[in-house]
Motif scaffolding. Structure first.
Motif, short mmCIF file in Angstrom:
data_model
loop_
_atom_site.label_atom_id
_atom_site.label_comp_id
_atom_site.label_asym_id
_atom_site.label_seq_id
_atom_site.Cartn_x
_atom_site.Cartn_y
_atom_site.Cartn_z
N GLN A 97 3.37 20.03 20.45
CA GLN A 97 3.21 20.31 19.00
C GLN A 97 3.59 18.84 18.07
N ILE A 98 4.61 18.14 18.79
CA ILE A 98 4.70 16.81 18.15
C ILE A 98 3.49 15.92 18.24
N THR A 99 2.79 15.77 19.46
CA THR A 99 1.68 14.71 19.40
C THR A 99 0.52 15.10 19.02
N ARG A 100 0.31 16.51 18.79
CA ARG A 100 -0.90 17.22 18.28
C ARG A 100 -0.83 17.76 17.07
N GLY A 101 0.43 18.17 16.57
CA GLY A 101 0.63 18.89 15.41
C GLY A 101 1.28 17.74 14.35
N LEU A 102 2.53 17.26 14.69
CA LEU A 102 3.42 16.54 13.86
C LEU A 102 2.70 14.98 13.50
N VAL A 103 2.03 14.51 14.56
CA VAL A 103 1.47 13.25 14.38
C VAL A 103 0.25 13.21 13.57
N PRO A 104 -0.35 14.11 13.89
CA PRO A 104 -1.74 14.10 12.65
C PRO A 104 -1.22 14.30 11.31
N MET B 155 0.77 -1.29 0.23
CA MET B 155 0.04 0.01 0.02
C MET B 155 0.91 1.24 0.05
N PHE B 156 1.82 1.27 0.85
CA PHE B 156 2.69 2.24 0.82
C PHE B 156 4.26 1.92 0.51
N ALA B 157 4.80 2.80 0.06
CA ALA B 157 6.34 2.68 -0.45
C ALA B 157 7.25 2.17 0.54
N HIS B 158 6.89 2.87 1.91
CA HIS B 158 7.53 2.62 2.90
C HIS B 158 6.90 2.08 4.17
N PRO B 159 7.54 1.45 5.17
CA PRO B 159 6.46 0.97 6.40
C PRO B 159 6.50 2.46 7.22
N PRO B 160 5.36 2.45 7.94
CA PRO B 160 5.17 3.76 8.69
C PRO B 160 6.42 4.11 9.51
N LEU B 161 6.80 5.37 9.80
CA LEU B 161 7.76 6.02 10.50
C LEU B 161 7.56 5.33 12.20
N HIS B 162 8.72 5.26 12.56
CA HIS B 162 8.85 5.31 14.20
C HIS B 162 9.11 6.30 14.76
N LEU B 163 8.43 6.94 15.85
CA LEU B 163 8.93 8.15 16.40
C LEU B 163 9.01 8.00 17.99
N GLN C 40 0.01 11.21 10.03
CA GLN C 40 -0.95 10.39 9.75
C GLN C 40 -1.73 10.68 8.40
N ARG C 41 -1.80 11.79 8.05
CA ARG C 41 -2.64 12.40 6.86
C ARG C 41 -1.60 11.82 5.82
N ARG C 42 -0.62 11.63 5.85
CA ARG C 42 0.54 11.44 4.67
C ARG C 42 0.72 9.88 4.80
#
Lengths: 490, 402
Positions: free
Chosen positions: B360-367, B1-9, B370-372
């Motif tokens: 900013q990470i949990t409520r900004g970067l993570v969504p 489905m995706f070119a990459h596995p999801p990132l780990h953070l 996720q959108r991507r």
């Protein structure tokens, strides 16, 4: 693991509950003496030979849920604290790991810190060895635990010297036995210097002025001694209790003196009322020489218990517990500690060996407390043989008789009265209870004995303070006065 | 489905944040640093953001802006709590997030560390890791009194003496990890038998002496703590140079690296992969995470202004071993997705000011991620190994006797 070395409060021969029972509660009015308040604590029954792991109700000794259950029960019962022992090497017998008792336990600090999350008031006491650790690290961990628990940390300082345990550590086993207490004393003194190296008001954190720390030298210390030559800055600010509460085990003259000089509470192994009173008077009598008062050191013996609806039922249960604790194999293994020989060919239901113990250093059982309990094994063996012959006891029966473990046996009313008698007549200030079931072994005590003690007005209905020092009635230590040089500099 | 596995953070927690003036920010809680509530709040927030894990910084002496000695500053956060205890304190309050305390290999006993991390794994039911660190600080060595180190200013690090000291510290760390790992395996998973019929609590044939002999310590074993839930908790290390890259390649499950652009990231990943292959574990999963300090705001200028304000308060421009990112969560997402092309499987973000940047990470970067389609929408596993896609390893001793 060797239990005195690692700090399980040992339990001695049983007090016969009947003999110990007196009329303390009712004699109060006659004497006019105010009732002493009882201190109660609970030792998690992990690795020891009191645990009846074969009981269907026995749970895990390693999963956190066991510790959480046990701690919540102790807190529900308004106990002063929970106690955890430590182990640093698995016990061996005959060159093989001992496999008949519970084996395996978690790290003391790590469990206590997690328990701080599931309790609010309960004190958290951990045994930590002063031989295979360094003061800076241990002081840091206890100060940290005190912060993370809001002032509920206590340290049971124990010693070890043996090369067997040392084989797991950088230090190895090179510490001579005669240095065990000197290292322990200096270890504790050094840790205390570290606890006191912050006064408690250094952190200003004033956003406007940009001053976080009012003193760049906060935590500065220098210690030069026989065992430690260290200096620098402690990096944990003064903790809620100032210093964690200090516990000491040990019944030797040196151990008693160490406790009288520097401990807040001491474990002991005596169990009859008279022996308890003698120990109590002796240790409390030593305090004045160290410039301390009677109430600055609590005597808290370890005690096991078996409860039944009636005294007779409790006695039956206690016998059943004893049978489960001492299997035929266990009895033979126990005898081998004293004989220092392979006795596997003997029948546990038969008579004692007629040969004498192998004298000299005990090599058959390593890491076990009982190895060091008997200074003259040949004399012990002779006594045991005589007793077994006179009373017609088999090996197993003899071991059950001589290693009795239940301190308090009876109905809740009997046990409550016995405990109260011990405390009111100055045989103890309270007890550290060691149930024989993990983790539910405390539940009945909490539900049945504690309310009776509360009714008698000798045990709290609720916590009145937040720190362990509050529960134990111990003063919070004053911070070390700030040195002149630093006052001038700041 | 995706070119990459999801990132780990992951997020690296330290005091009020990585900028030395972070404690002066309005959202900072400098008076709470030594309370359990503070750490519980941070880790709970990180778990709300579905992060793989948090790391906790530690040291055996006060913080310092110097690498090898104290700086005597009073305008920055000083003092910290033992990282293993902090991780353990928050474990019962969280359910999914991994907990990775820093452990200083230079002065600690591997026997103690092994049982502490195994126990963290028990109290967190399978979410423990550790981050191994070495120290050449003279003041920390003096806290133990067992050894001394020469001064090691940055310019001396590449001299023969400097290289030898660093190599020695990392060799000791490698031994430390080896001992810790062997102790975790020193109990087979089914060693506890509770066999009432034979009266045996354990099958002692399933307990193993590890018999480690090294230059700095020897350890007999077995552990006193049974094998932890994950079998092997996750071992990680920060690495900046070839010597630590070797350690990561040889001994770690995660290496944190500090490239400043994608080409550096590519080169570092290649070096670690080569070290991994040389250690004979090319087939084993080994995560390489990029470390970044982040200042995040919804508006790029706001982030820049905040960083400038912090620099003004500190009295100097903040710099770091890691790349310092200043911008919006969307811009950071762009960078992370670009850098992952270099072979990074995840990132450890160091919030410049925790009171602001963690959210900013949990409520900004993570969504945004996720959108991507680049980050999880829900925790897919209960253990840290599970979150990282690492299998539960077989026991080396069981394999040897099977």
């Amino acid at each position: 693991m060797s239990e005195p070395t690692t700090g399980t409060p040992g339990t001695g021969t049983p007090a016969t509950s009947k003999a110990a029972t007196s009329k303390a509660a009712t004699s109060k009015a006659a004497s006019g003496k105010p009732l002493k308040q009882i201190h109660l604590a609970a030792h998690f029954p992990g690795v020891n030979n009191t645990t009846v792991w074969s009981d269907p109700r026995a749970g895990s000794q390693i999963e956190f849920s066991s510790f959480a259950h046990f701690a919540r029960t102790a807190e529900r019962a308004k106990f002063d604290f929970l106690f955890l022992a430590e182990g640093l090497r698995l016990r061996e017998q005959g060159g093989r790991i001992y496999d008949l008792d519970v084996v395996g336990r978690p790290d003391t600090f790590t469990v206590l810190s997690a328990l701080a999350a599931v309790t609010e008031h309960l004190g958290l006491t951990g045994t930590i060895n002063s031989t295979f650790n360094e003061p800076y690290e241990v002081a840091r961990q206890f100060a940290g635990l005190d912060h993370l628990s809001g002032g509920r940390a206590a340290w049971n300082v124990v010693t070890s010297w043996d090369a067997f345990t040392g084989e797991n550590f950088r230090r190895g086993g090179f510490l001579p036995q005669d240095q065990r207490y000197s290292r322990a004393k200096e270890f504790l003194a050094t840790a205390t210097e570290l606890f006191d190296s912050w006064h408690g008001d250094e952190i200003v954190a004033d956003r406007e002025s940009g001053i976080f720390l009012k003193d760049a030298q906060a935590g500065a210390f220098v210690h030069q001694g026989q065992h430690f030559d260290i200096a620098g800055q402690f990096n944990v600010p003064r903790s809620p209790q100032g210093r964690p509460v200090i516990f000491q085990a040990g019944d030797s003259d040196e151990g008693r003196e160490f406790a009288a000089s520097s401990a807040d509470a001491i474990f002991s192994r005596h169990s009859t009322l008279e022996a308890g009173q003698e120990f109590y008077a002796d240790v409390k009598g030593r305090l004045a020489r160290h410039g301390r008062t009677h109430d600055q050191l609590l005597i808290l013996p370890a005690a096991t218990f078996v409860l039944g609806d009636t005294d007779a039922e409790a006695q039956e249960l206690a016998h059943e517990v004893r049978r489960r604790q001492v299997s035929g194999q266990t009895a033979i293994k126990y005898l081998e500690h004293i004989w220092n020989r392979d006795l596997s060919a003997y029948d546990p239901d038969g008579p004692l060996p007629d040969i004498d113990p192998d004298p000299g250093e005990n090599t058959i059982a390593r890491g076990r407390a009982s190895v060091r309990m008997f200074r003259d094994p040949i004399a012990v063996a002779r006594q045991w043989r005589e007793r077994a012959a006179a009373e017609n006891l088999s090996i197993r029966e003899l071991v059950m008789e001589t290693t009795g473990r239940q301190s308090f046996i009876g109905s809740p009313a009997t046990v409550a009265e016995t405990i109260n008698t011990f405390v009111q007549t100055d045989a103890a200030d309270g007890f550290i209870l060691v149930p024989h079931l993990t983790p539910g072994g405390l539940d009945d005590f909490a539900d049945t004995v504690v309310p009776l003690l509360q009714e008698r007005g000798v045990f709290r209905h609720d916590y009145t303070g937040t720190t362990l020092r509050d529960h134990l009635g111990l003063a919070h230590p004053d911070a070390r006065p700030e040195p002149e040089s630093r006052r001038a500099a700041s | 489905m995706f070119a990459h596995p999801p990132l780990h953070l992951a997020v690296a927690l330290d005091g009020t944040g990585w900028h030395p003036a972070a404690w002066r920010e309005p959202g900072a809680r400098p008076h709470d640093l030594f309370t359990a509530g503070y750490w519980a709040d941070l880790v709970t927030e990180a778990e709300r953001g579905l992060l793989d894990f948090v790391t906790f910084e530690d040291s055996l002496g006060p913080q310092s802006s110097h690498l090898t000695e104290l700086d005597g500053r009073t305008d920055q956060v000083r003092g910290r709590l033992d990282a293993v205890l902090v991780a353990s304190r928050v474990a019962p309050l969280t359910r999914h997030i991994g907990l990775v305390p820093t452990v200083v290999a230079t002065h600690t006993e591997p026997f103690h560390i092994s049982k502490a991390i195994a126990t963290l794994d028990y109290v967190s039911t399978g979410r423990a890791g550790l981050r191994v660190q070495v120290t050449a600080r003279q003041d920390e060595a003096a806290h133990f009194g067992r050894r001394t180190f020469p001064p090691l200013p940055a310019e001396d690090r590449d001299t023969p003496a400097g290289r030898e000291l660093i190599a020695d510290l990392f060799e000791e760390a490698a031994d430390h990890i080896e001992v810790v790992r062997r102790l975790w395996d020193s109990w087979e998973d089914d060693a506890e038998i509770r066999d009432v019929a034979t009266g045996r609590f354990i099958d002692r044939d399933k307990l193993h002496y590890i018999d480690f002999e090294g230059r700095h310590f020897s350890v007999k074993g077995p552990s006193i703590t049974p094998r932890p839930p994950q079998g092997q908790p996750v071992v990680s290390a920060l690495a900046h140079q070839s010597v630590p890259y070797q350690l990561v390649g040889r001994s770690a499950d995660i290496g944190y690296v500090t490239p400043h652009d994608i080409d550096q990231a590519r080169a570092v990943v290649a070096e670690i992969r080569a070290a991994q292959a040389a250690a004979g574990r090319a087939e084993e999963p080994l995560h390489v995470f990029g470390d970044l300090v982040v200042f995040l705001d919804d508006d790029h200028t706001a982030a820049q202004d905040r960083r400038t304000r912090l620099d003004d308060l500190a009295g100097y421009a903040y710099s770091s071993d890691a790349e310092v990112f200043t911008g919006t969560p969307a811009e950071l997402a762009d960078l992370l997705l670009e850098w992952r092309e270099a072979g990074l499987s995840g990132f450890r973000l160091r919030p410049g000011a925790i009171g602001h940047d963690l959210e900013q990470i949990t409520r900004g970067l993570v969504p945004e991620l996720q959108r991507r389609g680049a980050f999880r929408h829900t925790y897919e596993a209960d253990t840290l190994r599970g979150l990282l896609g690492l299998a539960r390893p077989a026991n080396r001793y069981a394999a040897a006797t099977a």
